[in-house]
Design a protein around this motif. Structure first.
Motif, PDB file in Angstrom:
ATOM      1  N   UNK A  68      26.315   5.793 -12.526  1.00 53.81           N
ATOM      2  CA  UNK A  68      26.137   5.921 -11.630  1.00 53.81           C
ATOM      3  C   UNK A  68      26.541   4.625 -10.977  1.00 53.81           C
ATOM      4  N   UNK A  69      26.653   3.923 -11.756  1.00 56.51           N
ATOM      5  CA  UNK A  69      27.453   2.386 -11.414  1.00 56.51           C
ATOM      6  C   UNK A  69      28.926   2.429 -11.475  1.00 56.51           C
ATOM      7  N   UNK A  70      29.547   3.423 -12.373  1.00 55.36           N
ATOM      8  CA  UNK A  70      30.597   3.988 -12.536  1.00 55.36           C
ATOM      9  C   UNK A  70      30.815   4.702 -11.407  1.00 55.36           C
TER      10      UNK A  70
ATOM     11  N   UNK B 281      24.104   9.776  -5.315  1.00 58.40           N
ATOM     12  CA  UNK B 281      24.089   9.323  -3.413  1.00 58.40           C
ATOM     13  C   UNK B 281      23.366   9.185  -2.871  1.00 58.40           C
ATOM     14  N   UNK B 282      22.151   9.801  -2.849  1.00 59.80           N
ATOM     15  CA  UNK B 282      21.048  10.124  -1.875  1.00 59.80           C
ATOM     16  C   UNK B 282      20.333   8.506  -2.106  1.00 59.80           C
ATOM     17  N   UNK B 283      20.132   8.008  -3.632  1.00 60.91           N
ATOM     18  CA  UNK B 283      19.919   6.680  -3.933  1.00 60.91           C
ATOM     19  C   UNK B 283      20.246   5.965  -3.148  1.00 60.91           C
ATOM     20  N   UNK B 284      21.488   5.899  -4.062  1.00 61.74           N
ATOM     21  CA  UNK B 284      22.641   4.350  -2.794  1.00 61.74           C
ATOM     22  C   UNK B 284      22.846   4.301  -1.589  1.00 61.74           C
TER      23      UNK B 284
ATOM     24  N   UNK C 214      19.750   5.829   0.126  1.00 63.76           N
ATOM     25  CA  UNK C 214      18.684   4.875   0.547  1.00 63.76           C
ATOM     26  C   UNK C 214      18.190   2.914   0.567  1.00 63.76           C
ATOM     27  N   UNK C 215      19.478   2.569  -0.889  1.00 63.14           N
ATOM     28  CA  UNK C 215      19.528   1.306  -0.914  1.00 63.14           C
ATOM     29  C   UNK C 215      20.528   0.477   0.064  1.00 63.14           C
ATOM     30  N   UNK C 216      21.237   1.614   0.746  1.00 65.36           N
ATOM     31  CA  UNK C 216      21.695   1.134   1.783  1.00 65.36           C
ATOM     32  C   UNK C 216      23.536   0.483   0.929  1.00 65.36           C
ATOM     33  N   UNK C 217      23.907   1.169  -0.057  1.00 63.59           N
ATOM     34  CA  UNK C 217      25.308   0.736  -1.116  1.00 63.59           C
ATOM     35  C   UNK C 217      26.321   2.376  -0.266  1.00 63.59           C
ATOM     36  N   UNK C 218      26.097   2.881  -0.282  1.00 65.79           N
ATOM     37  CA  UNK C 218      26.868   3.526   0.294  1.00 65.79           C
ATOM     38  C   UNK C 218      26.633   5.012   1.605  1.00 65.79           C
ATOM     39  N   UNK C 219      28.325   5.151   2.286  1.00 62.08           N
ATOM     40  CA  UNK C 219      27.390   5.696   3.761  1.00 62.08           C
ATOM     41  C   UNK C 219      28.131   7.029   3.963  1.00 62.08           C
ATOM     42  N   UNK C 220      27.646   7.953   4.561  1.00 62.22           N
ATOM     43  CA  UNK C 220      28.218   9.111   4.779  1.00 62.22           C
ATOM     44  C   UNK C 220      29.194   8.870   5.671  1.00 62.22           C
ATOM     45  N   UNK C 221      30.480   9.616   4.931  1.00 62.16           N
ATOM     46  CA  UNK C 221      31.869   9.309   6.572  1.00 62.16           C
ATOM     47  C   UNK C 221      32.896  10.516   6.394  1.00 62.16           C
ATOM     48  N   UNK C 222      33.678  10.818   6.913  1.00 60.64           N
ATOM     49  CA  UNK C 222      34.095  12.409   6.839  1.00 60.64           C
ATOM     50  C   UNK C 222      35.312  11.485   5.988  1.00 60.64           C
ATOM     51  N   UNK C 223      36.038  12.477   4.798  1.00 59.45           N
ATOM     52  CA  UNK C 223      37.414  12.150   4.475  1.00 59.45           C
ATOM     53  C   UNK C 223      37.726  13.124   4.745  1.00 59.45           C
ATOM     54  N   UNK C 224      39.156  13.839   5.151  1.00 62.32           N
ATOM     55  CA  UNK C 224      40.201  14.389   5.978  1.00 62.32           C
ATOM     56  C   UNK C 224      39.242  16.127   6.088  1.00 62.32           C
ATOM     57  N   UNK C 225      38.758  14.836   6.956  1.00 62.20           N
ATOM     58  CA  UNK C 225      38.152  16.676   7.604  1.00 62.20           C
ATOM     59  C   UNK C 225      36.932  16.972   6.796  1.00 62.20           C
ATOM     60  N   UNK C 226      36.417  16.393   5.716  1.00 64.40           N
ATOM     61  CA  UNK C 226      35.053  17.293   5.009  1.00 64.40           C
ATOM     62  C   UNK C 226      33.972  15.793   4.509  1.00 64.40           C
ATOM     63  N   UNK C 227      32.565  15.808   4.257  1.00 60.67           N
ATOM     64  CA  UNK C 227      31.802  14.818   4.288  1.00 60.67           C
ATOM     65  C   UNK C 227      32.287  13.855   3.697  1.00 60.67           C
ATOM     66  N   UNK C 228      31.740  12.584   2.993  1.00 56.65           N
ATOM     67  CA  UNK C 228      32.630  12.444   1.291  1.00 56.65           C
ATOM     68  C   UNK C 228      31.707  11.122   1.618  1.00 56.65           C
TER      69      UNK C 228
END
Length: 144
Positions: free
Chosen positions: A72-74, A105-108, A110-124
């Motif tokens: 997960x850290x990686x 990704x869900x845990x991250x 919830x912790x405010x470490x990642x956010x959903x974005x669009x990458x080349x038109x796909x969910x990322x």
């Protein structure tokens, strides 16, 4: 060891109590000082060990407590260094199955470490400033 707080709301670790005075330690700086016992009250609901953890800067604590293992850290480091990445890319490029990847990704999120974005038109996903700051502290980088 117990957690106490003074009238201003500052939190300390009670190191020693003797008569009318107490030796306390600031959990963030490690500085020790003496205070009058009647200036302090127990900080109910706060573990002394959790208070001691305040010696680690908050962004780094957030990464440490939200990251269950090295994989997960990686993933978090990969997103920071080479991201954002689409979910499809992450599934192809990592050894995580879909449920494990989405769980981390869900845990991250919830912790405010990642956010959903669009990458080349796909969910990322991309790291947040909070993750970037925490990882910079953990890797010894200060100017990220």
């Amino acid at each position: 060891m117990r957690t106490v707080r003074d009238d201003s709301g500052s939190v300390y670790l009670l190191v020693k109590q003797s008569g009318d005075s107490c030796k306390v330690r600031d959990p963030e700086t490690g500085e020790e000082s003496y205070r009058e016992s009647d200036e302090l009250e127990p900080a109910s609901g706060e573990s002394a060990l959790a208070t001691t953890a305040r010696a680690v800067p908050e962004p780094a604590r957030r990464v440490l407590t939200a990251t269950p293992n090295e994989r997960a850290l990686g993933l978090l480091v990969e997103l920071r260094e080479r991201g954002p990445h689409s979910v499809r890319h992450l599934l192809d490029a990592t050894d995580l199955c879909e449920s494990d990847l989405l769980g981390v990704l869900t845990e991250f999120r919830a912790a405010g470490l990642v956010e959903e974005t669009r990458v080349l038109g796909e969910r990322g996903y991309a790291t947040t400033d909070r993750a970037d700051d925490g990882l910079a502290l953990l890797t010894g980088e200060r100017d990220r």
